[in-house]
Scaffold this motif. Structure first.
Motif, short mmCIF file in Angstrom:
data_model
loop_
_atom_site.label_atom_id
_atom_site.label_comp_id
_atom_site.label_asym_id
_atom_site.label_seq_id
_atom_site.Cartn_x
_atom_site.Cartn_y
_atom_site.Cartn_z
N ILE A 114 0.85 -1.19 0.00
CA ILE A 114 0.00 0.00 0.00
C ILE A 114 0.88 1.24 0.00
CG2 ILE A 114 -1.79 1.28 1.24
CD1 ILE A 114 -2.77 -1.38 2.35
N VAL A 115 0.69 2.10 -1.00
CA VAL A 115 1.44 3.34 -1.10
C VAL A 115 0.66 4.43 -0.37
CG1 VAL A 115 2.51 5.01 -2.65
CG2 VAL A 115 2.33 2.61 -3.33
N GLY A 116 1.20 4.89 0.75
CA GLY A 116 0.53 5.89 1.57
C GLY A 116 0.10 5.29 2.89
N ALA A 117 0.81 5.65 3.97
CA ALA A 117 0.48 5.13 5.29
C ALA A 117 -0.30 6.16 6.10
CB ALA A 117 1.76 4.73 6.03
N GLY A 118 -1.11 6.96 5.41
CA GLY A 118 -1.97 7.93 6.08
C GLY A 118 -3.29 7.30 6.48
N SER A 119 -4.27 8.16 6.75
CA SER A 119 -5.57 7.65 7.23
C SER A 119 -6.25 6.78 6.18
CB SER A 119 -6.48 8.83 7.60
OG SER A 119 -6.61 9.72 6.52
N CYS A 120 -6.15 7.16 4.90
CA CYS A 120 -6.79 6.37 3.84
C CYS A 120 -6.12 5.00 3.72
CB CYS A 120 -6.71 7.12 2.51
SG CYS A 120 -7.34 6.17 1.11
N GLY A 121 -4.79 4.99 3.69
CA GLY A 121 -4.07 3.72 3.56
C GLY A 121 -4.34 2.77 4.71
N THR A 122 -4.34 3.29 5.94
CA THR A 122 -4.56 2.42 7.10
C THR A 122 -6.00 1.90 7.13
OG1 THR A 122 -4.97 4.40 8.44
CG2 THR A 122 -2.77 3.47 8.52
N LEU A 123 -6.96 2.75 6.75
CA LEU A 123 -8.35 2.29 6.69
C LEU A 123 -8.51 1.18 5.66
CD1 LEU A 123 -10.44 5.59 6.91
CD2 LEU A 123 -10.55 3.67 8.49
N PHE A 124 -7.82 1.35 4.53
CA PHE A 124 -7.94 0.34 3.49
C PHE A 124 -7.25 -0.95 3.89
CE2 PHE A 124 -6.93 -1.61 -0.64
CZ PHE A 124 -8.23 -1.72 -1.13
N ALA A 125 -6.11 -0.83 4.57
CA ALA A 125 -5.42 -2.03 5.07
C ALA A 125 -6.32 -2.80 6.03
CB ALA A 125 -4.12 -1.64 5.76
N LYS A 126 -7.00 -2.07 6.90
CA LYS A 126 -7.93 -2.70 7.85
C LYS A 126 -9.05 -3.42 7.10
CE LYS A 126 -10.84 -1.53 11.81
NZ LYS A 126 -11.31 -0.43 12.69
N ALA A 156 2.65 -4.60 3.47
CA ALA A 156 3.45 -3.51 4.04
C ALA A 156 2.99 -2.20 3.42
CB ALA A 156 4.93 -3.75 3.77
N PHE A 157 3.53 -1.11 3.96
CA PHE A 157 3.31 0.23 3.42
C PHE A 157 4.61 0.78 2.86
CE2 PHE A 157 0.02 0.07 6.76
CZ PHE A 157 -1.09 0.55 6.07
N VAL A 158 4.46 1.75 1.95
CA VAL A 158 5.56 2.68 1.66
C VAL A 158 5.00 4.09 1.84
CG1 VAL A 158 6.84 1.19 0.09
CG2 VAL A 158 5.08 2.68 -0.83
N ASP A 159 5.83 4.98 2.34
CA ASP A 159 5.40 6.35 2.59
C ASP A 159 6.62 7.25 2.55
OD1 ASP A 159 2.63 7.62 4.06
OD2 ASP A 159 4.46 8.82 4.16
N ASP A 160 6.47 8.42 1.94
CA ASP A 160 7.61 9.34 1.82
C ASP A 160 7.93 10.07 3.12
OD1 ASP A 160 8.01 8.69 -0.83
OD2 ASP A 160 6.70 10.28 -1.59
N ASP A 161 7.04 9.99 4.10
CA ASP A 161 7.28 10.66 5.39
C ASP A 161 8.38 9.90 6.14
OD1 ASP A 161 7.28 11.82 7.86
OD2 ASP A 161 5.11 11.75 8.15
N PRO A 162 9.55 10.53 6.35
CA PRO A 162 10.66 9.82 7.02
C PRO A 162 10.34 9.40 8.45
CG PRO A 162 11.17 12.16 6.78
CD PRO A 162 9.92 11.91 6.00
N TYR A 163 9.39 10.09 9.09
CA TYR A 163 9.04 9.77 10.48
C TYR A 163 8.25 8.46 10.58
CZ TYR A 163 10.53 14.55 11.44
OH TYR A 163 11.26 15.69 11.53
N LYS A 164 7.63 8.04 9.47
CA LYS A 164 6.86 6.79 9.48
C LYS A 164 7.71 5.59 9.08
CE LYS A 164 2.44 9.03 8.40
NZ LYS A 164 1.37 9.18 7.40
N GLN A 165 8.79 5.85 8.37
CA GLN A 165 9.59 4.74 7.86
C GLN A 165 10.28 3.98 8.98
OE1 GLN A 165 12.11 6.47 4.83
NE2 GLN A 165 10.36 7.24 3.67
N LYS A 166 10.36 2.67 8.82
CA LYS A 166 10.91 1.73 9.79
C LYS A 166 10.02 1.55 11.02
CE LYS A 166 15.70 2.48 8.39
NZ LYS A 166 17.07 2.82 8.82
N PRO A 225 4.64 -3.08 8.50
CA PRO A 225 5.84 -2.23 8.47
C PRO A 225 5.77 -1.20 7.34
CG PRO A 225 6.31 -4.35 7.47
CD PRO A 225 4.91 -4.45 8.02
N VAL A 226 6.36 -0.02 7.59
CA VAL A 226 6.56 0.98 6.55
C VAL A 226 7.99 0.80 6.06
CG1 VAL A 226 6.51 3.43 5.95
CG2 VAL A 226 4.95 2.53 7.71
N LEU A 227 8.13 0.23 4.86
CA LEU A 227 9.43 -0.25 4.40
C LEU A 227 10.29 0.81 3.71
CD1 LEU A 227 8.38 -3.75 3.00
CD2 LEU A 227 9.36 -3.19 5.23
#
Length: 611
Positions: free
Chosen positions: A148-160, A174-184, A191-193
């Motif tokens: 899932i590209v995007g670990a924001g509210s939309c991505g997490t809702l869709f993962a659920k 897993a997720f990918v997200d450009d926000d460095p604070y979410k990575q790892k 996981p946000v890879l």
């Protein structure tokens, strides 16, 4: 299980937990069994706590919640319920009993109740998440892995949703997200890879089957950038609809769709001057010729919201007109519609229609547009595109329509085809007519529209469905592309800028190589170009050229108030000379193709395909 039975079971379980909470509070307060002189107080406090707690559980509607989806809101409600019911029970017991309950016992009771009542519900939620949702099958039925590209509210809702809904054959990996604070870190247990640049490596390393873009609020430019990165992988691409579509109710968050070629254009939504459009369409009688075609039918859909007094749907094919009529009656039941079966080549029929309905705004979309077919049938291209336009335009002038908008094409610029040449003559004719008419005549020129009938995209899709090969005429052929709704929205907007005689040119963005388009479509369908499905070159067809232009050499370009619409300088065309040449064209219609092409060349000197 129905609501009454479910509630009865939950109440019974909760009553047991309340009694246990009171018992443990007394038991541990005395560090052994409850003293005989405290048993009566224990029973009274337990009874009052049971009644009061149950009442507040109903009052706070905790039995109306589905605890499988419990979150922070349910925890807060449970805390409030326990706190208020414990306080009321403590005060009520002390008011009734001669022997008061100590505050320590009341506090321990509340703590234990919160632990048992709240904890049991969240244990149930964890159990449902783990075992009650979609079970991971093995072997051939093993679910697909989704990144899932995007670990924001939309991505997490869709993962659920993917985790819990058995209707999907995909599980989030897993997720990918450009926000460095979410990575790892982990989001919803996944996981946000890394960021978007790591997508190809992640797909390759973990055997990802699907990449799902869950960023409905970002710009189309960013979406296109992500898609271009994802195209480097063999994973199937899907996307959650744009946020505007979700808000408008056209789709829902869970209606994930395959990525389409339109997503690759990377253009942000068009900004429309609604007031300008409403001023010339609202409460007017509007005629759309070719209303059953791709552009004509979309014109009808987009004109309807501007509340014309009447919408006239004119077309030659009864089936296509019937189809758009039924659609419009469903989409805009309050709109007055009139269907007109007529051929634009039939001047008498057009005059009858104009006399009866007196259209004030005319969108002329009726035309033959298929380049190779018109090369083999030039007389039909001339009849429809030249004389059909001439008939409609002259009727608009005769019956004093306010505005006439011709749908033209980039193939009219320095044409190499009969079709493009006839559209150029149509442009020239309305420009000459504008000089002596009260009607404002304008043309709108644009390139290919994605998905229109006879266009390259539906043909490519059909070839892919058959397993290939996908046929491309030339490896270097490029075209301008725009979606049908985009083109029509700009056509309507251009009509608002009309002062008379202009040729409006739509900004089509960067040209697209047809080979790249075919390769992208194959990838978006889950295949590898020239591995799973071959791309074959068939050679250029008659009338085609490698690239299209939007301006003739004589036309300068000026901007308008809209950043996507430009104006080509009006040509200085002599009406008398043009009419003379058109009459010559009419006389050679019954003769051979060579004679027709020679007259076309005389009318449009830049026409360069005379054999």
């Amino acid at each position: 299980m129905n609501y009454s039975k479910r509630t009865g079971i939950l109440v019974a379980i909760d009553l047991g937990m309340v009694w246990l909470s009171v018992y443990f509070a007394f038991y541990f307060s005395y560090k052994s069994s409850i003293p005989a002189d405290q048993v009566q107080l224990w029973l009274l406090y337990g009874a009052i706590s049971s009644i009061v707690s149950t009442a507040f559980m109903f009052l706070f509607k905790l039995y109306n919640r589905i605890w499988q989806y419990a979150s922070v809101g349910e925890l807060i409600s449970m805390t409030k319920t326990v706190a208020v019911s414990s306080l009321v029970s403590y005060l009520a017991t002390n008011a009734i009993s001669a022997q008061p309950v100590s505050f320590t016992i009341a506090l321990h009771t509340a703590e234990t109740m919160l632990l048992l009542l709240g904890g049991s519900r969240f244990v149930w939620r964890v159990f449902c998440d783990k075992f009650g949702g979609k079970r991971q099958a093995h072997g051939a039925d093993e679910p697909k892995k989704a990144l899932i590209v995007g670990a924001g509210s939309c991505g997490t809702l869709f993962a659920k949703e993917l985790k819990s809904n058995e209707a999907y054959d995909t599980m989030p990996f897993a997720f990918v997200d450009d926000d460095p604070y979410k990575q790892k870190l982990q989001v919803y247990g996944l996981p946000v890879l890394g960021g978007r640049e790591q997508i190809p490596a992640i797909v390759e390393k973990h055997g990802i089957d699907e990449v799902i873009i869950a960023m409905p609020s970002v710009s189309k430019t960013q979406i296109t950038d992500i898609i271009n990165i994802c195209k480097q992988t063999k994973a199937r691409l899907k996307i959650i609809p744009h946020l505007q579509e979700i808000i408008a109710g056209k789709t829902t968050l869970n209606q994930v769709r395959d990525v389409q070629v339109e997503d690759l254009l990377g253009r942000d939504p068009i900004k429309t001057d609604l007031d300008g459009i409403a001023n010339y369409v609202e409460d007017k009688i509007v005629l759309v010729t070719g209303a059953g075609g791709s552009i004509g039918s979309e014109l009808c859909r987009q004109i309807a919201p501007f509340r014309p007094r009447k919408l006239l749907l004119l077309g030659h094919g009864e089936n296509s007109i019937y189809t758009i009529e039924m659609e419009m009656r469903r989409l805009a039941p309050e709109l007055e519609l009139e269907t007109v079966i007529a051929d634009v080549q039939d001047r008498t029929r057009l005059e009858e229609m104009f006399s009866q309905h007196r259209p004030q705004v005319v969108f002329h979309a009726a035309a033959h547009k298929h380049v190779p077919l018109m090369e083999r049938n030039p007389s039909e291209a001339v009849k429809n595109n030249v004389f059909g336009t001439k008939n409609v335009a002259e009727c608009a002038d005769q019956f004093q329509a306010e505005r006439f908008v011709l749908i033209s094409t980039d193939k009219a610029v320095n044409p190499t085809s009969v079709m493009g040449t006839t559209k150029r003559i149509a442009e020239m004719f309305i420009q000459s007519l504008d000089k002596q008419s009260q009607t404002k005549f304008v043309a709108v020129r644009f390139g290919n529209v994605l998905g229109s009938r006879g266009s390259v995209i539906p043909r490519f899709k059909e070839q892919i469905q058959r397993g290939g090969p996908v046929t491309v005429t030339h490896p270097e052929m490029v075209r301008y592309f725009m979606t049908i709704p985009e083109a029509v929205q700009l056509v309507i907007q251009a009509g608002a800028f009309a002062k008379g005689g202009e040729v409006f040119i739509l900004d089509m963005g960067a040209p697209v190589k047809i080979y790249d388009l075919a390769a992208d479509l194959i990838r978006l369908s889950g295949f590898e170009p020239n591995v799973d499905i071959n791309i074959e070159f068939t050679g250029m067809r008659e009338g085609e050229k490698l690239y299209e232009e939007l301006l003739t050499n004589e036309e300068g370009i000026t901007s308008t108030m809209h950043d996507r619409i430009f104006i080509g300088k009006p040509m200085n065309i002599n009406r008398t000379e043009l009419e003379f040449e058109i009459r010559k064209l009419e006389r050679v219609l019954g003769k051979g193709q060579q004679e027709i092409r020679e007259v076309l060349k005389h009318l449009v000197p830049t026409y360069s395909n005379v054999s």
